[in-house]
Design an enzyme around this catalytic site. Sequence first.
Site, short mmCIF file in Angstrom:
data_model
loop_
_atom_site.label_atom_id
_atom_site.label_comp_id
_atom_site.label_asym_id
_atom_site.label_seq_id
_atom_site.Cartn_x
_atom_site.Cartn_y
_atom_site.Cartn_z
N ASN A 77 0.42 -1.13 -0.10
CA ASN A 77 0.02 0.01 0.02
C ASN A 77 1.27 0.74 -0.33
O ASN A 77 0.37 2.09 -0.44
CB ASN A 77 -0.87 -0.40 1.00
CG ASN A 77 -1.79 1.52 1.72
OD1 ASN A 77 -2.42 1.82 0.61
ND2 ASN A 77 -1.02 1.75 2.65
N TYR A 141 4.90 9.43 -10.36
CA TYR A 141 4.33 8.29 -9.64
C TYR A 141 3.45 7.86 -10.72
O TYR A 141 3.41 6.92 -10.56
CB TYR A 141 3.41 9.24 -8.69
CG TYR A 141 2.19 8.99 -8.59
CD1 TYR A 141 2.34 8.03 -7.23
CD2 TYR A 141 0.75 8.94 -8.55
CE1 TYR A 141 1.64 7.09 -6.06
CE2 TYR A 141 0.00 8.78 -8.14
CZ TYR A 141 0.41 7.96 -6.64
OH TYR A 141 -0.68 7.10 -6.06
N LYS A 145 3.08 3.86 -10.70
CA LYS A 145 2.20 3.14 -10.57
C LYS A 145 1.76 2.17 -11.84
O LYS A 145 1.36 1.07 -11.63
CB LYS A 145 1.00 3.85 -9.94
CG LYS A 145 1.22 4.65 -9.06
CD LYS A 145 1.30 3.85 -7.46
CE LYS A 145 1.78 4.45 -6.17
NZ LYS A 145 1.06 3.43 -5.58
#
Length: 241
Positions: A77, A141, A145
């Site tokens: 996470n 980012y 991801k």
Amino acid sequence: MTEPTAVPGSRVLVTGGAAGIGAAIAARCRADGYHVAVIDQKPVPGGVLADLSDPDETAAALDTVLADGPVTRLVNNVGLVRPAPVEAQTLSDMDAVLALNIRLPLQCLQALLPGMKEAGHGRVVNISSRAALGKQERSAYAASKAALIGATRVWALELGRHGITVNAIGPGPIQTDLFTRSNAPDDPRTHALLQGIPVGRVGTPEDVAGATSYFLSDGSGFVTGQTLYVCGGLTIGAAPL
């Protein structure tokens, strides 16, 4: 009265489980009856403190968790956002984001894999992001991801024969401190993003926790290599990425 002994296969590791989406996932896992281990740089009752951007500290924390027995469910996470337009994206920020958002999930999976393979059962949930589809000022980012989604598919192919499933969740706008810091409320792009959510509301950490609960369950054993966007329909809506 002594504390109950963890049943083999019932332990879950949640990285970054002290706040936000991670805390909601950890709480849902406890409600589902799992024994939850959390690794975070913030203190949490029963958690293990570690700077997860440091591979050595991470390894030590994983050893601490595994000292209590195998962990056959993993939620990757924890994540890092360093917003910047492309011309201002520093290489040091790129390295930091990639280290936490893609190196760490691999390190955690590798540590837990022997126990999963021995059990012939495992569940891995990687928390990616809708930003993997593209979002302004998210070079580092979005790349990290998207890489996590690619890794999810590879790991699913390699580990399925061992009874291990690997899936990803791509949260859309979720009301957390991290979202607020990265998406200024007075920014017109933030306003346009929120106005375009088909269900008419911002998501909550519990929305992501509910999806995670399914992927961790025994009943999800025929689902692997998938990415579920928990975004209120924004991924198919008209709002700009």
